[in-house]
Design a protein around this motif. Structure first.
Motif, PDB file in Angstrom:
ATOM      1  N   GLU A  21     -39.875  42.422  -7.726  1.00 22.63           N
ATOM      2  CA  GLU A  21     -40.889  41.940  -8.654  1.00 22.63           C
ATOM      3  C   GLU A  21     -41.456  40.657  -8.069  1.00 22.63           C
ATOM      4  N   THR A  22     -42.775  40.603  -7.860  1.00 23.48           N
ATOM      5  CA  THR A  22     -43.419  39.401  -7.356  1.00 23.48           C
ATOM      6  C   THR A  22     -44.316  38.853  -8.460  1.00 23.48           C
ATOM      7  N   ALA A  23     -44.906  37.676  -8.215  1.00 18.43           N
ATOM      8  CA  ALA A  23     -45.824  37.085  -9.187  1.00 18.43           C
ATOM      9  C   ALA A  23     -47.007  38.012  -9.434  1.00 18.43           C
ATOM     10  N   ALA A  24     -47.354  38.830  -8.447  1.00 14.81           N
ATOM     11  CA  ALA A  24     -48.495  39.746  -8.575  1.00 14.81           C
ATOM     12  C   ALA A  24     -48.085  41.115  -9.099  1.00 14.81           C
ATOM     13  N   GLY A  25     -46.776  41.303  -9.367  1.00 15.48           N
ATOM     14  CA  GLY A  25     -46.303  42.596  -9.852  1.00 15.48           C
ATOM     15  C   GLY A  25     -45.325  43.215  -8.870  1.00 15.48           C
ATOM     16  N   ARG A  85     -43.646  45.303  -5.894  1.00 11.69           N
ATOM     17  CA  ARG A  85     -44.058  45.660  -4.538  1.00 11.69           C
ATOM     18  C   ARG A  85     -42.884  46.323  -3.824  1.00 11.69           C
ATOM     19  N   THR A  90     -44.689  43.171   2.184  1.00 15.39           N
ATOM     20  CA  THR A  90     -44.648  43.893   0.917  1.00 15.39           C
ATOM     21  C   THR A  90     -45.863  44.804   0.827  1.00 15.39           C
ATOM     22  N   ARG A 140     -51.595  49.642  -5.065  1.00 13.52           N
ATOM     23  CA  ARG A 140     -52.555  50.746  -5.219  1.00 13.52           C
ATOM     24  C   ARG A 140     -52.362  51.846  -4.186  1.00 13.52           C
ATOM     25  N   GLU A 163     -50.595  53.681  -9.245  1.00  9.88           N
ATOM     26  CA  GLU A 163     -50.188  52.294  -9.094  1.00  9.88           C
ATOM     27  C   GLU A 163     -48.663  52.220  -9.110  1.00  9.88           C
TER      28      GLU A 163
END
Ligand code: ZN
Length: 139
Positions: free
Chosen positions: A14-18, A20, A54, A58, A116
Motif C-alpha cells: 500500500e503506497t500513498a497513491a494506492g 502497487r 512499483t 491501471r 485497476e
C-alpha cells in the motif's frame, strides 16, 4: 478485528497513491520484472543495475478464465468454494500479470476491459485473520 496478512510478503504494498505491485526494473534498458529479479534478462542488455520498482494501478484485461472447480493446494480460498475469474492483465508499464478479477458478475467480463489494481481479502486464515492478495477490479 482481524488483521490483514499478505498471502506472500513483498509482492505488493500500500503506497500513498494506492496499492502497487512491487518488482524491479533494469536501470539500463528499463525492462520491468514482477516479481523482483536480481538481474536483467534482456539478451540485448549488458547492464547489471536492477532497482526496485512499483507497478500499477491501471491495466487492460488481456485474457481470462473462470475457475469453476476448487483448485488444489497451495491455492487459498474460503469454504464453500465459489467460482472466480483469473485474468491476465496488461499493465501500462509493459508487464502482463496474472491475478484474480474482483467482480460479482463473472458473466460480464470482456477482453479489453480497463481494470485497476486493488488489494483485497483472498480468504480467512486458520487464526481468523484476513489473507490478502492483489486483484484487478473493473473500472
Ligand atoms: Zn536491461
Amino acid at each position: 478485528m482481524s488483521k490483514q496478512i499478505p498471502v506472500v510478503e513483498g509482492l505488493f504494498a500500500e503506497t500513498a497513491a494506492g496499492p502497487r505491485l512491487v518488482g524491479s526494473k533494469c536501470s539500463g534498458c528499463g525492462t520491468p520484472y514482477f516479481p523482483r529479479s536480481p538481474v536483467c534478462h534482456n539478451p540485448d542488455c549488458r547492464d547489471q543495475r536492477v532497482e526496485d520498482a512499483t507497478f500499477g494501478p491501471r491495466g487492460t484485461l488481456w485474457s481470462f478464465t473462470i475457475q469453476h472447480y476448487a483448485p488444489p493446494p497451495p491455492v487459498k480460498y474460503d469454504q464453500p468454494f465459489q467460482p472466480y475469474a483469473l485474468g491476465l492483465v496488461d499493465l501500462q508499464e509493459g508487464l502482463r500479470i496474472l491475478g484474480r478479477i474482483s467482480t460479482d458478475n463473472l458473466e460480464t467480463l470482456k477482453v479489453g476491459t480497463p481494470v485497476e489494481l486493488v488489494v483485497e481479502k483472498l480468504c480467512t486464515a486458520a487464526d481468523g485473520n484476513d489473507v490478502t492478495s492483489w486483484k484487478f477490479k473493473l473500472v
